[in-house]
Every structure is written in C-alpha cells, then in structure tokens.
Design a protein around this motif. Structure first.
Motif, PDB file in Angstrom:
ATOM      1  N   MET A 219     -11.739 118.625  10.975  1.00 18.31           N
ATOM      2  CA  MET A 219     -10.554 118.207  11.727  1.00 18.31           C
ATOM      3  C   MET A 219     -10.917 117.129  12.747  1.00 18.31           C
ATOM      4  SD  MET A 219      -9.443 118.864  15.093  1.00 18.31           S
ATOM      5  CE  MET A 219     -10.140 120.470  15.502  1.00 18.31           C
ATOM      6  N   ILE A 220     -12.041 117.308  13.437  1.00 18.26           N
ATOM      7  CA  ILE A 220     -12.486 116.327  14.428  1.00 18.26           C
ATOM      8  C   ILE A 220     -12.809 114.995  13.744  1.00 18.26           C
ATOM      9  CG2 ILE A 220     -14.420 115.803  15.986  1.00 18.26           C
ATOM     10  CD1 ILE A 220     -14.353 118.908  16.641  1.00 18.26           C
ATOM     11  N   PHE A 221     -13.505 115.067  12.626  1.00 24.24           N
ATOM     12  CA  PHE A 221     -13.809 113.879  11.810  1.00 24.24           C
ATOM     13  C   PHE A 221     -12.518 113.166  11.420  1.00 24.24           C
ATOM     14  CE2 PHE A 221     -15.347 112.609   7.282  1.00 24.24           C
ATOM     15  CZ  PHE A 221     -15.696 111.333   7.704  1.00 24.24           C
ATOM     16  N   ARG A 222     -11.531 113.931  10.966  1.00 21.45           N
ATOM     17  CA  ARG A 222     -10.254 113.357  10.537  1.00 21.45           C
ATOM     18  C   ARG A 222      -9.536 112.659  11.702  1.00 21.45           C
ATOM     19  NH1 ARG A 222      -7.571 115.263   5.961  1.00 21.45           N
ATOM     20  NH2 ARG A 222      -8.806 116.572   4.559  1.00 21.45           N
ATOM     21  N   TYR A 223      -9.594 113.265  12.887  1.00 18.08           N
ATOM     22  CA  TYR A 223      -8.883 112.642  14.006  1.00 18.08           C
ATOM     23  C   TYR A 223      -9.556 111.342  14.434  1.00 18.08           C
ATOM     24  CZ  TYR A 223      -6.183 112.061  18.275  1.00 18.08           C
ATOM     25  OH  TYR A 223      -5.348 111.551  19.252  1.00 18.08           O
ATOM     26  N   PHE A 224     -10.875 111.324  14.434  1.00 26.80           N
ATOM     27  CA  PHE A 224     -11.575 110.072  14.725  1.00 26.80           C
ATOM     28  C   PHE A 224     -11.174 108.980  13.732  1.00 26.80           C
ATOM     29  CE2 PHE A 224     -15.051 112.482  17.067  1.00 26.80           C
ATOM     30  CZ  PHE A 224     -14.779 111.896  18.290  1.00 26.80           C
ATOM     31  N   LEU A 225     -11.111 109.333  12.461  1.00 25.70           N
ATOM     32  CA  LEU A 225     -10.709 108.359  11.441  1.00 25.70           C
ATOM     33  C   LEU A 225      -9.280 107.883  11.684  1.00 25.70           C
ATOM     34  CD1 LEU A 225     -12.175 110.012   8.200  1.00 25.70           C
ATOM     35  CD2 LEU A 225     -13.056 108.000   9.394  1.00 25.70           C
ATOM     36  N   HIS A 226      -8.399 108.834  12.035  1.00 26.78           N
ATOM     37  CA  HIS A 226      -7.006 108.462  12.304  1.00 26.78           C
ATOM     38  C   HIS A 226      -6.914 107.476  13.464  1.00 26.78           C
ATOM     39  CE1 HIS A 226      -2.740 108.592  13.083  1.00 26.78           C
ATOM     40  NE2 HIS A 226      -2.966 109.057  14.298  1.00 26.78           N
ATOM     41  N   LEU A 227      -7.750 107.680  14.483  1.00 25.04           N
ATOM     42  CA  LEU A 227      -7.725 106.780  15.639  1.00 25.04           C
ATOM     43  C   LEU A 227      -8.308 105.400  15.326  1.00 25.04           C
ATOM     44  CD1 LEU A 227      -8.755 109.134  18.601  1.00 25.04           C
ATOM     45  CD2 LEU A 227      -6.463 108.335  17.990  1.00 25.04           C
ATOM     46  N   GLY A 228      -8.866 105.254  14.144  1.00 25.22           N
ATOM     47  CA  GLY A 228      -9.380 103.949  13.731  1.00 25.22           C
ATOM     48  C   GLY A 228     -10.856 103.739  13.971  1.00 25.22           C
ATOM     49  N   TYR A 229     -11.562 104.808  14.334  1.00 18.78           N
ATOM     50  CA  TYR A 229     -13.008 104.681  14.497  1.00 18.78           C
ATOM     51  C   TYR A 229     -13.686 104.574  13.132  1.00 18.78           C
ATOM     52  CZ  TYR A 229     -12.980 106.079  19.467  1.00 18.78           C
ATOM     53  OH  TYR A 229     -12.793 106.137  20.821  1.00 18.78           O
ATOM     54  N   LYS A 230     -14.780 103.855  13.107  1.00 22.09           N
ATOM     55  CA  LYS A 230     -15.681 103.890  11.957  1.00 22.09           C
ATOM     56  C   LYS A 230     -16.674 105.015  12.235  1.00 22.09           C
ATOM     57  CE  LYS A 230     -18.918 101.136   9.225  1.00 22.09           C
ATOM     58  NZ  LYS A 230     -19.629  99.831   9.107  1.00 22.09           N
ATOM     59  N   VAL A 231     -16.643 106.055  11.395  1.00 27.51           N
ATOM     60  CA  VAL A 231     -17.417 107.265  11.684  1.00 27.51           C
ATOM     61  C   VAL A 231     -18.550 107.436  10.676  1.00 27.51           C
ATOM     62  CG1 VAL A 231     -17.305 109.750  12.088  1.00 27.51           C
ATOM     63  CG2 VAL A 231     -15.273 108.350  12.496  1.00 27.51           C
ATOM     64  N   ARG A 232     -19.740 107.669  11.196  1.00 25.22           N
ATOM     65  CA  ARG A 232     -20.829 108.133  10.337  1.00 25.22           C
ATOM     66  C   ARG A 232     -21.033 109.610  10.642  1.00 25.22           C
ATOM     67  NH1 ARG A 232     -26.441 104.999   9.676  1.00 25.22           N
ATOM     68  NH2 ARG A 232     -25.071 103.741   8.370  1.00 25.22           N
ATOM     69  N   TYR A 233     -20.584 110.433   9.715  1.00 27.78           N
ATOM     70  CA  TYR A 233     -20.633 111.885   9.875  1.00 27.78           C
ATOM     71  C   TYR A 233     -21.761 112.422   8.992  1.00 27.78           C
ATOM     72  CZ  TYR A 233     -18.935 116.759   9.347  1.00 27.78           C
ATOM     73  OH  TYR A 233     -18.820 118.131   9.296  1.00 27.78           O
ATOM     74  N   VAL A 234     -22.789 112.973   9.626  1.00 30.67           N
ATOM     75  CA  VAL A 234     -23.951 113.494   8.915  1.00 30.67           C
ATOM     76  C   VAL A 234     -23.948 115.025   9.017  1.00 30.67           C
ATOM     77  CG1 VAL A 234     -26.471 113.429   8.711  1.00 30.67           C
ATOM     78  CG2 VAL A 234     -25.244 111.407   9.540  1.00 30.67           C
ATOM     79  N   ARG A 235     -23.949 115.686   7.877  1.00 29.40           N
ATOM     80  CA  ARG A 235     -24.023 117.158   7.837  1.00 29.40           C
ATOM     81  C   ARG A 235     -25.103 117.534   6.838  1.00 29.40           C
ATOM     82  NH1 ARG A 235     -18.908 119.252   5.511  1.00 29.40           N
ATOM     83  NH2 ARG A 235     -20.042 119.070   3.555  1.00 29.40           N
ATOM     84  N   ASN A 236     -26.147 118.205   7.321  1.00 32.58           N
ATOM     85  CA  ASN A 236     -27.324 118.428   6.483  1.00 32.58           C
ATOM     86  C   ASN A 236     -27.196 119.661   5.591  1.00 32.58           C
ATOM     87  OD1 ASN A 236     -27.646 120.216   8.852  1.00 32.58           O
ATOM     88  ND2 ASN A 236     -29.556 120.757   7.818  1.00 32.58           N
TER      89      ASN A 236
END
Length: 493
Positions: free
Chosen positions: A56-73
């Motif tokens: 959800m947090i990842f999705r909101y950052f994307l909605h706000l127009g951020y370029k997100v590098r989301y790393v989950r190991n």
C-alpha cells in the motif's frame, strides 16, 4: 503527474518515535527496502499483512508520482532457528527432514509466497534479491567491519563486537534497549564461549560437517549471519544511505538493530532516514501460532478449510479488512470482523458501480474539492487507511444522494469524484476491480472460442499445419486445448 510537490507527507519514524516530514534523499525518487520472507514454509497471514502494508505504501508513492525503487529480499540461507547464532538453518533443517536439496525447499516456498501475494493483488517489488546471490557482498562487509575494529574472528566464525561498537555509537537506539542491562540479563547458551560477550552476534558462522549450505571465505568454510544479508542487499541496490527500511514489528530487535550497527561500523553513519514497522495480526484476540492451532493460512480464507471461518471470503475482502486498520495498529482477525468488512466492501463496490451511470447537473451542491483533499490528508498522515476508507464511504454517500436526485454535481466535479474513488480504491488501497477482471475473463473466453472455431475449420479443410499452429501457440501462452467427445475445451495453466 508529480503530485508529491503538492502533498506534505508525514511518516512515523520508529527510530525517533515521531511523525516526520518525508523528504527523500533525491527529489522525486524513493528508495525503500523491506525484509522479505524466509522461504522454509508456507507464508503465514501475519507476514501477508506486513507485506500488504508496504505494498500500500509503495502504491501511494507511485500515485504521488515518485520514481520508486522497492527492494524486498528473499532469505534463502543463514536464518538460524529462534533467530540466535547457534542452531540449525531452517531451510537446511527442512531439506534434511524431507531428504531433498535445500534449493528445492527454497523454490517450493518462494513460488508459494508469490502465488499468495498474487491472490491479494500485490505489485511486484522493483528488485527481489536473494541472500545466496549476494555471498560475495556479505563477505566484503565482514572484512570491512573487521578492518574497522568492530568484529573479531574465532574458530572460523566472525562475531560483531557489540561492547566495542557501543563505546563510540549507540547499540539499542532503535529498540530503546540499554546495552548494560542486556548484558546483565543475558543467560549463557551453548556455543557462546566463542564470543567475548553474550550480546555479540554472528557475521559469519563456521559450517560444521553436517551443515549443508556452505561457502568458502577468508575465515574458512561457513555461511553468513542472518542480519548481514539485509545490510548487503539494501546498500547494494539503494546506497549507503537510503530513504525507508521497513519490516514487521518483531524484526525491530535484534534484526534491524544489528543492521544499523553493521552499517554504522562500515560507513560511520546511519543507513536509513525512516524506519517503518508494521504491527502484528492476532486471531480471536490471541497470538497466531501453528503449535497451538490458533492459526489461519492465507489460502484458507479464499479456499476454505479453516475452523475459525464460517464461509470463504475473496482475497479482495481480506485485503479490504486489513486496510481498515492502521498499519501500526495490532489487528485482530475474527470471523465477525471479516463478515462486517465484506458488507462494507460490497457497499463500496456497488457505489462505484452506480457512479458510472450518474448524469451531471448544471451546478454542484457538494464540496468535492474538500472531500478529495480529505482523502489525501488521510494518506499524508502516515498512510492512515482507516480514515481514507471512511472518506471513501463519504464519497459513496454522495453517489447515493446524486442517484436519488437529492444533490447534483457538474460534469467536472462528477469526474473528480469518480477518479478519486477509483484511484484510492483500486490503485492505492490495492483492491482488484473484480468487474473489470470478470469482463477481461469473458473477453479472453470469447477470443479463445473464436480460435477454437478457426482451428476446427482448418481441420475440416485438412489444413493441419494451421490447426497445429493455433494449438501450439495457445499452449505457449499457457492455454491448453483438449479435444473430447463433446468438442474442444480449454484450460489456463
């Protein structure tokens, strides 16, 4: 659109215990690392809730127009039983019990993890690195920590010197623990004779002859400590200092505390600006536990089989249920609770469906701009999904007033209402639009039926090359045709 320029986002930082204004290191970019699963068993519902919060947090950052590098190991080695330095690797233990290769265990439960998350409509992370894929980086970090004087080698193992580190740094700053109290209260356990102090933790462990997963290192054949992998992978892909590190509340100590220490020992500065922790999921007021039987597997929600549930629920309803609690709050999973969520979910979906047929008026009698801002205000206040959902239901109230002819909206305001409801429901909260999915399924079935008919005609005309081509190309797409007495049917693999 760069909506982040017009939104002031505050995030609760576990390190400071306060909500802080979010300022990324690089404008317009977010680097976020979240500790992933240890793949030695089926993912449990508590894990799903944690990962869903960060989805959800990842999705909101994307909605706000951020370029997100989301790393989950993916933790596929080095996680010791009970998260201490002595014991047997959980993956190796499972492999020994089942008499298979450890990587078979890893593959089986990695696939299960992805299958479950797909059911709940997760977006994939930008990068999903594995611990075994970064052994070289982990060895290099150990070497640097030894050089800086904060680790020592003994009998083929390397330990982090917590007391030495605490002389110039603060071990315990994240969890609020005091090193002197920890040393006084720590009981001796087997194998700690190699350590200078009981609180010292393993960076590299010597592999005993029976240990299956092992790698060569400057200190002998062994395997990395659990905490080390996340330090290696987070800094490799996000840099020595990055924006957000997340995980479950249970990882705050010792895992994340040790990560901070390892990073500071290497670089001399803090690795993360914002530490975020999702809270736990309980079942009927008690901790979920396989050993006590107080447990629900994710697939039991939508496939059935749980004695705790009176019926099956769609993954959408389960996701909606979890989003109705703040990610930092303990959420109690109950049959009555998810039934109530299902009713609310259906009301939300019905309202969004009605919205498509509403006609605009010449004037607006509702303050849509203020309502839309309230939706953003909720998410900008540390991703407050319960308040957001309350605002979405207020939007549905508007829909029903307009449908009943009691209120009107201009075409522009009606468009804003529709876009806001759809965006926050489907894109941010992450609910899957089941009607769209059903429509797409119907369209796919129609296309495949058309191809089946073309194949039948090709066979009737003895054009077997075309018939085989249709069958083989559909198979390549995962659509298997089956010829029978009643005609040709298909299944999606």
């Amino acid at each position: 659109m760069q909506l982040y320029k017009n939104n002031t986002l505050k995030i609760y930082n576990s390190l400071t215990g306060e909500k802080e204004l979010f300022k990324p290191i690089h404008e317009g970019n977010v680097g976020m690392y979240v500790c992933g699963p240890t793949v030695y068993s089926n993912v449990h519902l508590g894990n799903v809730r944690t990962f869903m919060s960060f989805d959800m947090i990842f999705r909101y950052f994307l909605h706000l127009g951020y370029k997100v590098r989301y790393v989950r190991n993916i933790t596929d080695v080095g996680h010791i039983v009970d998260d201490v330095d002595d014991g047997e690797d959980k993956i190796a233990k499972k492999a020994r019990v089942e008499q298979v290769e450890p990587m078979e265990i890893v593959q089986r439960y990695t696939v299960d993890f992805h299958d479950v998350l797909k059911q709940f409509n997760f977006l994939p992370p930008s990068i999903e690195p594995t611990a075994t894929g970064h052994i070289i980086e982990q060895i290099e970090i150990v070497r640097q920590i030894i050089e800086k004087g904060y680790a020592y080698e003994t009998n083929g193992s390397v330990y982090f010197d917590v007391v030495k580190f605490n002389e110039t740094n603060h071990y315990g700053k994240l969890s609020g623990r005091n090193i002197d109290e920890m040393l006084a209260n720590t009981r001796d356990t087997d194998g700690q004779s190699d350590k200078k102090n009981p609180q010292d933790f393993a960076l590299w462990k010597k592999a005993e002859p029976e240990h299956i997963m092992r790698w060569p290192s400057p200190w002998g054949v062994g395997f990395p400590g659990w905490h080390l992998e996340c330090t290696a992978m987070s800094t490799k892909y996000l840099g020595e200092t990055f924006d957000i590190h997340g995980g479950g509340m249970d990882l705050k100590f010792p895992h994340h505390e040790c990560e901070i220490a390892q990073n500071e020992a290497c670089t001399g500065h803090s690795p993360v600006n914002y530490w975020m922790h999702a809270n736990m999921l309980t079942l009927n007021g008690k901790k979920m536990s396989k050993s006590t039987g107080n447990n629900i597997l994710p697939d039991e929600i939508y496939n059935g089989g749980s004695p705790f549930l009176s019926k099956v629920f769609s993954p959408n309803v389960a996701r909606f249920f979890m989003m109705q609690a703040h990610y930092r709050s303990i959420l109690d999973f109950t049959n009555d609770g998810i039934i109530a969520s299902e009713k609310g979910f259906n009301r939300l979906m019905e309202g969004i469906d009605i919205l498509k047929d509403l006609q605009p008026g010449s004037t607006s009698t509702l303050d849509i701009a203020s309502w839309q801002q309230a939706c953003y205000d909720a998410m900008n206040d540390d991703f407050n999904t319960p308040i957001l959902i309350a605002n979405l239901f207020e939007g549905i109230r508007f829909v029903n007033l307009i449908k009943d002819g009691k209120e009107t909206l201009t075409a522009a305001d009606l468009k804003t209402l529709a876009e806001t409801l759809n965006t926050f429901t489907f894109d941010v909260i992450g609910i899957k639009n089941e009607k769209t999915a059903a429509n797409n399924s119907d369209k796919l079935e129609g296309v495949v039926d058309l191809l089946i008919q073309m194949r039948l005609e090709a066979r009737a005309n003895k054009n077997f090359a075309l018939s085989d081509q249709i069958r083989d190309q559909l198979a390549a797409l995962g659509i298997q045709l089956k010829d029978g007495k009643e005609g040709t049917t298909f299944s999606i693999q």
